[in-house]
Design a protein around this motif. Structure first.
Motif, PDB file in Angstrom:
ATOM      1  N   ASP A  59       0.862  -1.172  -0.256  1.00 40.56           N
ATOM      2  CA  ASP A  59      -0.104   0.202  -0.300  1.00 40.56           C
ATOM      3  C   ASP A  59       0.704   1.136  -0.127  1.00 40.56           C
ATOM      4  N   SER A  60       0.786   1.732  -0.804  1.00 39.52           N
ATOM      5  CA  SER A  60       1.841   3.113  -1.190  1.00 39.52           C
ATOM      6  C   SER A  60       1.566   4.500   0.145  1.00 39.52           C
ATOM      7  N   GLU A  61       0.784   4.427   1.075  1.00 39.20           N
ATOM      8  CA  GLU A  61       0.417   5.263   1.802  1.00 39.20           C
ATOM      9  C   GLU A  61       1.570   5.305   3.072  1.00 39.20           C
ATOM     10  N   THR A  62       0.948   3.165   3.428  1.00 36.20           N
ATOM     11  CA  THR A  62       1.966   2.564   4.507  1.00 36.20           C
ATOM     12  C   THR A  62       2.757   2.181   3.882  1.00 36.20           C
ATOM     13  N   ARG A  63       3.176   2.792   2.596  1.00 43.41           N
ATOM     14  CA  ARG A  63       4.564   1.758   2.181  1.00 43.41           C
ATOM     15  C   ARG A  63       5.324   3.498   2.809  1.00 43.41           C
ATOM     16  N   ASP A  64       4.803   4.262   3.201  1.00 40.07           N
ATOM     17  CA  ASP A  64       5.979   6.087   3.210  1.00 40.07           C
ATOM     18  C   ASP A  64       6.385   6.038   4.525  1.00 40.07           C
ATOM     19  N   SER A  65       5.910   5.375   5.395  1.00 42.52           N
ATOM     20  CA  SER A  65       5.791   5.062   6.494  1.00 42.52           C
ATOM     21  C   SER A  65       6.289   4.457   7.135  1.00 42.52           C
ATOM     22  N   VAL A  66       6.404   3.619   6.362  1.00 42.88           N
ATOM     23  CA  VAL A  66       7.618   1.978   6.655  1.00 42.88           C
ATOM     24  C   VAL A  66       9.008   2.685   6.539  1.00 42.88           C
ATOM     25  N   LEU A  67       8.982   3.398   4.961  1.00 38.73           N
ATOM     26  CA  LEU A  67       9.797   3.615   4.395  1.00 38.73           C
ATOM     27  C   LEU A  67      11.345   4.964   5.708  1.00 38.73           C
ATOM     28  N   ASP A  68      10.096   5.426   6.840  1.00 33.99           N
ATOM     29  CA  ASP A  68      10.219   6.640   7.375  1.00 33.99           C
ATOM     30  C   ASP A  68      11.015   6.023   8.490  1.00 33.99           C
ATOM     31  N   SER A  69      11.187   4.873   8.564  1.00 33.12           N
ATOM     32  CA  SER A  69      12.334   4.576   9.935  1.00 33.12           C
ATOM     33  C   SER A  69      13.597   4.189   9.763  1.00 33.12           C
ATOM     34  N   PRO A  70      13.762   4.875  10.972  1.00 36.02           N
ATOM     35  CA  PRO A  70      15.933   5.287  11.058  1.00 36.02           C
ATOM     36  C   PRO A  70      16.065   4.367  10.872  1.00 36.02           C
ATOM     37  N   ARG A  71      15.872   2.789  11.503  1.00 38.35           N
ATOM     38  CA  ARG A  71      16.543   1.704  10.894  1.00 38.35           C
ATOM     39  C   ARG A  71      16.986   1.331  10.033  1.00 38.35           C
ATOM     40  N   LEU A  72      16.199   1.764   9.046  1.00 31.09           N
ATOM     41  CA  LEU A  72      17.058   1.370   7.863  1.00 31.09           C
ATOM     42  C   LEU A  72      18.350   2.602   7.112  1.00 31.09           C
ATOM     43  N   VAL A  73      18.288   3.326   7.510  1.00 33.26           N
ATOM     44  CA  VAL A  73      19.390   4.796   7.198  1.00 33.26           C
ATOM     45  C   VAL A  73      20.491   4.097   8.237  1.00 33.26           C
ATOM     46  N   GLU A  74      20.307   3.199   9.331  1.00 33.05           N
ATOM     47  CA  GLU A  74      21.965   3.140   9.979  1.00 33.05           C
ATOM     48  C   GLU A  74      21.643   0.866   9.295  1.00 33.05           C
ATOM     49  N   ALA A  75      20.978   0.725   8.399  1.00 32.00           N
ATOM     50  CA  ALA A  75      21.300  -0.811   8.243  1.00 32.00           C
ATOM     51  C   ALA A  75      22.125  -0.203   7.316  1.00 32.00           C
ATOM     52  N   ILE A  76      21.865   0.481   6.000  1.00 31.81           N
ATOM     53  CA  ILE A  76      22.367   1.270   4.890  1.00 31.81           C
ATOM     54  C   ILE A  76      24.029   1.599   5.071  1.00 31.81           C
ATOM     55  N   LEU A  77      24.297   2.451   6.229  1.00 28.69           N
ATOM     56  CA  LEU A  77      25.264   3.120   6.920  1.00 28.69           C
ATOM     57  C   LEU A  77      26.297   2.125   7.607  1.00 28.69           C
ATOM     58  N   CYS A  78      26.357   1.408   7.945  1.00 28.11           N
ATOM     59  CA  CYS A  78      26.655   0.019   9.136  1.00 28.11           C
ATOM     60  C   CYS A  78      27.203  -0.564   7.921  1.00 28.11           C
ATOM     61  N   ASN A  79      26.239  -1.203   6.828  1.00 28.52           N
ATOM     62  CA  ASN A  79      26.404  -1.680   6.304  1.00 28.52           C
ATOM     63  C   ASN A  79      27.963  -2.068   5.306  1.00 28.52           C
ATOM     64  N   ASP A  80      29.038  -3.348   5.564  1.00 28.12           N
ATOM     65  CA  ASP A  80      29.770  -3.614   5.027  1.00 28.12           C
ATOM     66  C   ASP A  80      29.848  -4.076   3.405  1.00 28.12           C
ATOM     67  N   SER A  81      29.458  -4.989   3.834  1.00 26.52           N
ATOM     68  CA  SER A  81      28.875  -5.442   2.327  1.00 26.52           C
ATOM     69  C   SER A  81      28.460  -4.977   1.550  1.00 26.52           C
ATOM     70  N   GLN A  82      28.581  -5.219   0.358  1.00 30.01           N
ATOM     71  CA  GLN A  82      28.109  -4.860  -1.224  1.00 30.01           C
ATOM     72  C   GLN A  82      26.651  -4.960  -0.653  1.00 30.01           C
ATOM     73  N   LEU A  83      25.500  -4.594  -0.724  1.00 32.68           N
ATOM     74  CA  LEU A  83      24.219  -3.804  -0.490  1.00 32.68           C
ATOM     75  C   LEU A  83      23.477  -3.785  -2.004  1.00 32.68           C
ATOM     76  N   ARG A  84      22.537  -5.191  -1.934  1.00 31.20           N
ATOM     77  CA  ARG A  84      21.858  -5.268  -3.327  1.00 31.20           C
ATOM     78  C   ARG A  84      20.546  -4.030  -3.161  1.00 31.20           C
ATOM     79  N   ILE A  85      20.623  -2.840  -2.556  1.00 32.77           N
ATOM     80  CA  ILE A  85      19.911  -2.107  -3.055  1.00 32.77           C
ATOM     81  C   ILE A  85      19.741  -0.988  -4.251  1.00 32.77           C
ATOM     82  N   SER A  86      18.649  -0.306  -4.803  1.00 34.68           N
ATOM     83  CA  SER A  86      19.361   0.141  -6.518  1.00 34.68           C
ATOM     84  C   SER A  86      19.518   1.742  -5.773  1.00 34.68           C
TER      85      SER A  86
END
Length: 251
Positions: A59-86
């Motif tokens: 769902d587009s509306e709830t998706r936006d709220s999920v994407l605001d999680s600070p845990r996503l930022v932390e996972a992106i910045l703390c991941n030393d391996s190659q991230l499979r994201i666009s």
């Protein structure tokens, strides 16, 4: 290899373009299955939570709220391996994080800034649009401003939009380099703020902006240029690893 080149290798090239393209607020519309898989793997603590997250992301509306999680930022910045994201997911999440922290909560604006960063991570797109097919790409801001004097109304729209975007990017991501160069006579941050704000203001009322549903984004960028610029300063200082080889030509 500089940061912009390495970013594409690490975070994907699915958003890459082969030629100049007008920047749209469309990062969220271009997220991939791998991006959503990353969200689920990062946020879910159990199988049942994984199922619930999949439903929320559908769902587009709830998706936006999920994407605001600070845990996503932390996972992106703390991941030393190659991230499979666009690349569009990477830049949207980081742009959204610093803009929200600065009190800028409009998702469409965050989406546009994320797309701007994604586009300009490819150095050739820092050059201005070519009005004629056989002319050389405009690499310097001064070239773009000169070209405005002979541009048609539609050509002027593309040039002014690019000047606004370029000014925001240079003063936002490369602010320290801009400040150092200004001590030797180059334009300072205030120059880029003024010229960026003015050109965003001018394109906001253009018919093409309304047709592309970007008039509100341009108007807000004109009004809040400095706020967005300062948020990008924070992004560059705290979250991105820039080196001397990444610096684009300024004027």
């Amino acid at each position: 290899m500089g940061w912009f080149g390495s970013t594409l290798l690490r975070y994907g090239t699915s958003g890459a373009y082969n030629s100049f393209s007008m920047i749209q607020a469309n990062c969220r519309a271009r997220f991939t299955a791998a991006d959503f898989d990353f969200v689920v793997r990062t946020l879910a603590r159990s199988q049942s939570e994984s199922v619930s997250l999949v439903d929320l992301l559908a769902d587009s509306e709830t998706r936006d709220s999920v994407l605001d999680s600070p845990r996503l930022v932390e996972a992106i910045l703390c991941n030393d391996s190659q991230l499979r994201i666009s690349s569009q997911f990477y830049f949207y999440v980081l742009a959204r994080y610093v803009l929200r922290d600065a009190g800028i909560r409009d998702r469409k604006l965050c989406d546009y800034v994320g797309s701007l960063l994604e586009n300009f991570s490819r150095a050739h797109l820092l050059r201005g649009p070519q009005v004629e097919a056989d002319e050389s790409p405009r690499q310097y801001l001064s070239d773009m401003l000169i070209a405005l004097s002979r541009a048609t109304r539609d050509e002027a729209f593309l040039l002014r939009a690019h000047v606004g975007n370029y000014s925001l990017f240079i003063s936002g991501i490369f602010h320290e380099n801009t400040q150092r160069r200004s001590l030797r006579g180059a334009p300072d941050i205030g120059f880029y703020e003024n010229i960026g704000r003015r050109n965003y203001h001018l394109v906001a009322s253009h018919a093409t902006a309304r047709r592309c549903e970007l008039n509100d984004v341009y108007a807000e960028l004109a009004d809040r240029f400095r706020d967005v610029r300062l948020a990008l300063n924070q992004l560059a200082d705290r979250l991105l690893n820039l080196d001397e080889g990444d610096r684009p030509p300024l004027v």
